[in-house]
Design a protein around this motif. Structure first.
Motif, PDB file in Angstrom:
ATOM      1  N   GLN A 100       0.808  -1.215   0.000  1.00  0.00           N
ATOM      2  CA  GLN A 100       0.000   0.000   0.000  1.00  0.00           C
ATOM      3  C   GLN A 100       0.844   1.269   0.000  1.00  0.00           C
ATOM      4  N   ASN A 121      -6.758  -2.946  -5.018  1.00  0.00           N
ATOM      5  CA  ASN A 121      -7.456  -3.601  -3.909  1.00  0.00           C
ATOM      6  C   ASN A 121      -7.732  -5.072  -4.217  1.00  0.00           C
ATOM      7  N   CYS A 147     -10.904  -2.582   5.433  1.00  0.00           N
ATOM      8  CA  CYS A 147     -10.238  -1.279   5.538  1.00  0.00           C
ATOM      9  C   CYS A 147     -10.677  -0.489   6.767  1.00  0.00           C
ATOM     10  N   ARG A 158      -5.589   0.476   4.319  1.00  0.00           N
ATOM     11  CA  ARG A 158      -5.951   1.782   3.785  1.00  0.00           C
ATOM     12  C   ARG A 158      -7.076   1.676   2.769  1.00  0.00           C
ATOM     13  N   ASN A 159      -8.001   2.613   2.826  1.00  0.00           N
ATOM     14  CA  ASN A 159      -8.950   2.847   1.742  1.00  0.00           C
ATOM     15  C   ASN A 159      -8.232   3.745   0.743  1.00  0.00           C
TER      16      ASN A 159
END
Length: 564
Positions: A100, A121, A147, A158-159
């Motif tokens: 990420q 994702n 998330c 994380r989004n």
């Protein structure tokens, strides 16, 4: 351009490599003009399709194709890991710290398409749940739930799309706070020459970088409010300046649309004009406006940033959660073990001022206290005050620090080491941060700290701050005992004579001695902490009883000497 290159080479001593340089032209530039520019600059290459510092030099109509390289980088990093036997904890660390982190740099400059974020994702979800004979296993939990922070049942990933907007909002805030920076001046000259950054508009011919910044700006505007100084720059109706989250404007009532907040302030007393407020505002807004504390030292209004958006909050929390809970866990535990419980003197030639507050939502009054001692631990001065209308513990700590600063300055001391037990306040002061509930107080605090250029503020544990804590608690208790008597003023304060301070010093020595004994015998079957707390309460009562009855002070001081 050729002259600029020559000047740069003469000043920096570096020479531009023309063979590695390239020119990019727009579609409307004639070929003859392009040839002339090539000859003048002596750059024969034509570029525009490569990447510079990891970012595309120019964009096509399809942003998905332009940022496909980000997905390819994540895929190339993740493929070798399928052959390794990683536990769930190992996969979590790899996803958060490596995978990420790959797209963070392009996300801080441009808005990645939703398709790109979904592809990344999907790769991360497949890696998390694993493969079976080359086929993807079932994802038992949706990725958007993964998330969520761990405190809300997620894994803290994380989004990416929300995180992307948060990074762009941070860039917009930097542009707003640094209007003289090179990037700010370029954007202003090209896109908003006759307006401010917040008033700037998006155009169809703008660059993709400016369009991305506009996305961050719109998110930023949802959390922006104005901290009232003199009120001359803030519009009463169109600007968000009420102390609420999320920020909002005042409910409009037919009045002068260009009215400034300064017209609601009584300039002679630097307070709100109740008559004007009640005549033009609705009752609910009048109550909110009166909660705003006006500072005598604020010269102009100031923008402050409060981000109320839930998904952005979760994006930042998920980003920080792993670092806070895993990396620094052992360091924090080690720090707790090595902390001393005894007050430590300041450097030679300095004074130390401890301050504290005693706040409870059930009590109308809040007590604050401060005490000053020299580098040998000798008592110099102490005082306490009872305050009305304190909204939170942080508000009380800030008031205690402000009172301590003012008393130190009045006495003429300049080299003073301040200590308090509020970690939040210490971080805000030392990092020049802000907090909505104490923003106006921070203006006053920083003004008085400017008058004491050699002062410093440090956070200590409560054991080291016992003296100020005792003063604050007793000040609050005194207010509660007197509630049935005559009506009190908003602030009531009292100081201590040298003789009374001597008794307080003896009492603190006694507490430190008892703390050491309690620490040594903490493994005893008995309860030394309970015994010490009982003795502490008895000694505190005796101390403040003696402050009201000087005739027993000498006897009390002698008893403290014998006990210590």
């Amino acid at each position: 351009m050729a002259t600029i290159f020559q000047d740069y080479e003469g000043v920096s001593g570096q020479k531009v490599n023309l063979s590695k340089s390239a020119l990019t032209f727009g579609k409307k530039i004639p070929s003859q003009t392009q040839t002339q520019i090539h000859n003048i600059l002596q750059i024969q290459n034509t570029g525009g399709c490569a990447k510079y510092l990891g970012l595309p030099e120019q964009f096509s109509r399809s942003k998905v194709d332009d940022f496909q390289y980000v997905v390819d980088q994540v895929k190339a990093q993740i493929n070798p890991w399928y052959t390794q036997f990683l536990s769930s904890a190992g996969k979590e660390v790899m996803i958060k710290s490596v995978l990420q982190a790959k797209p963070v740099f392009p996300m801080s400059c441009f808005l990645l398409p939703k398709t790109i974020c979904d592809e990344i994702n999907s790769l991360l979800s497949e890696f998390w749940w694993g493969r079976n004979d080359g086929k993807r296993k079932i994802s038992w939990v949706a990725w958007n739930r993964m998330c969520l922070p761990k405190t809300e049942g997620g894994m803290g990933f994380r989004n990416l799309f929300a995180f992307n907007k948060a990074l762009l909002g941070k860039q917009a805030w930097r542009i707003l706070q640094n209007p003289q920076s090179l990037l700010s001046r370029i954007y202003k000259g090209r896109y908003h020459r006759s307006s401010t950054f917040l008033q700037s508009m998006n155009t169809t011919q703008a660059s993709y970088g400016w369009k991305s910044i506009q996305i961050g700006k719109e998110l930023l505007k949802k959390g922006l409010s104005t901290l009232i100084g003199d009120g001359k720059q803030t519009n009463v109706w169109s600007d968000s300046w009420l102390p609420v989250l999320p920020p909002r404007t005042i409910d409009y009532i037919s009045h002068d649309p260009e009215m400034k907040v300064s017209e609601l302030i009584c300039q002679r007393t630097n307070s709100w004009n109740d008559q004007v407020l009640e005549s033009i505002l609705v009752p609910g807004d009048v109550v909110l406006v009166k909660q705003i504390r006006l500072s005598r030292f604020a010269t102009q209004d100031k923008l402050r940033n409060h981000q109320p958006i839930e998904d952005i909050r979760r994006a930042w929390e998920a980003n920080e959660e792993w670092h806070q809970n895993i990396i620094f866990k052992n360091v924090r535990n080690l720090g707790r073990n090595i902390k001393s419980s005894c007050w430590e003197p300041p450097p030679s030639g300095w004074l130390k001022c401890n301050f504290d507050c005693s706040f409870s939502r059930d009590n109308e009054y809040t007590g604050i206290g401060w005490i000053v001692r020299d580098d040998k631990g000798c008592f110099i001065i102490a005082g306490s005050a009872m305050l009305h209308g304190i909204k939170s513990s942080l508000d009380g700590e800030a008031h205690a620090f402000l009172y301590a600063l003012q008393n130190v300055w009045i006495k003429g001391w300049r080299q003073v080491w301040f200590e308090g037990d509020s970690l939040i306040l210490t971080k805000i002061i030392n990092s020049s941060g802000c907090r909505m509930e104490i923003d106006s107080l921070l203006i006053d605090i920083r003004y008085w700290m400017g008058l004491l250029p050699d002062c410093s503020l440090e956070r200590v544990n409560r054991e080291r701050n016992q003296a100020a804590d005792i003063l604050a608690k007793k000040a609050r208790d005194e207010a509660n005992l007197s509630e049935s008597g005559a009506e009190r003023s908003t602030v009531s304060a009292f100081g201590f004579s040298h003789r009374q301070g001597l008794a307080l010093s003896f009492h603190l020595l006694y507490l430190e001695r008892e703390q050491c004994n309690a620490h040594v015998f903490s493994q005893s079957p008995s309860s030394p902490h309970a015994i010490r707390n009982t003795i502490d309460r008895h000694m505190c009562d005796r101390l403040f009883h003696s402050l009201r009855r000087p005739q027993v002070l000498q006897q009390y001081s002698l008893s403290c000497i014998l006990l210590c």
